[in-house]
Write an enzyme that holds these catalytic residues in place. Sequence first.
Site, PDB file in Angstrom:
ATOM      1  CG  ASN A 192      -2.290  -0.527   0.945  1.00 53.32           C
ATOM      2  OD1 ASN A 192      -2.703  -0.479  -0.251  1.00 53.32           O
ATOM      3  ND2 ASN A 192      -3.193  -0.820   1.915  1.00 53.32           N
ATOM      4  CD  GLU A 227      -3.462  -6.447   6.309  1.00 55.50           C
ATOM      5  OE1 GLU A 227      -2.215  -6.347   7.110  1.00 55.50           O
ATOM      6  OE2 GLU A 227      -4.248  -5.485   6.378  1.00 55.50           O
TER       7      GLU A 227
END
Length: 306
Positions: A192, A227
Amino acid sequence: VAYHYNRVLEKIATVTQALHGSRDRVLTILNSPAFPVVISNPRTGKLHFINQRAAQLLGFPLVEAVRYDETDFWHKTQDRELFLNQIRNADQTVDFETELNRVNQGVFWALISGVKLTYDQEQCVLFSFNDISNRKMMEHELRRLAEVDPLTGIYNRRSFLELAELELRKANQENRPLAMLMLDVDRFKWINDTFGHPYGDQVLKLISDTCQQTLRDGGLLGRFGGEEFAIVLPNTYMDMAQVIAECLRQAIEVLMVEQDQQTISLTVSIGATEQREEDTVAKMIKRADKALYQAKKAGRNQVQFL
């Protein structure tokens, strides 16, 4: 609206009985285009009357009404019995939802109200209905949106937990095994931070799709948060759970994604556990999460069991 609709039906039934000797005046009332109207004998299903609007909704020309009994219109016989029982008990019913048959065009959802009356010297039921298929489709879509994670299309945390509880209860009732996996994307924060959240979203979607393809219909998959994914494996002992977890790990390990002319490999860490005596979903999740932490601590990209 429902109250007004029911009052209209009661009024039609009252006037119909009061004007029984004047058939032309009765038919003028019943053939109003505002309401689909059906009058039938609940015992035999014989159609005594059906107006143009009702025939149109049921999918046939009015002139063909003689070919049908009222029983032909119900998709589920048990729903007809329930509807008629409500009328027997209270002389009327309102807002009864069921599926009706549309001739040669499948079925549609209908909202039905009905009242008891005497017609042609027989005890009959007058009922009217509206097509609510569009409303039911919207309700179904709203339920679906409330159940799934908008990014991945799999169950969200709340729905997953509810379904996991059902699976655990079923396993206890049927004395069958149950396993649970917790799966976490390795180094997802780095992905990310390096490539941006839109790319991170693509990674989550890819991993979700891979899990679904690997599990097929063999497990319950949900996005647990961020996640992290959770999987319930019904009728599965620990040895088979290990095989499935390793299949998932390997399927994700071979994924290669490109971003900014860089090829990035993806890996996951997985923790697994199986049901124990007096277990709860919360306890199983806690153990699987602990096993997942052990997999991370041991170097990632592996499966640990607890």
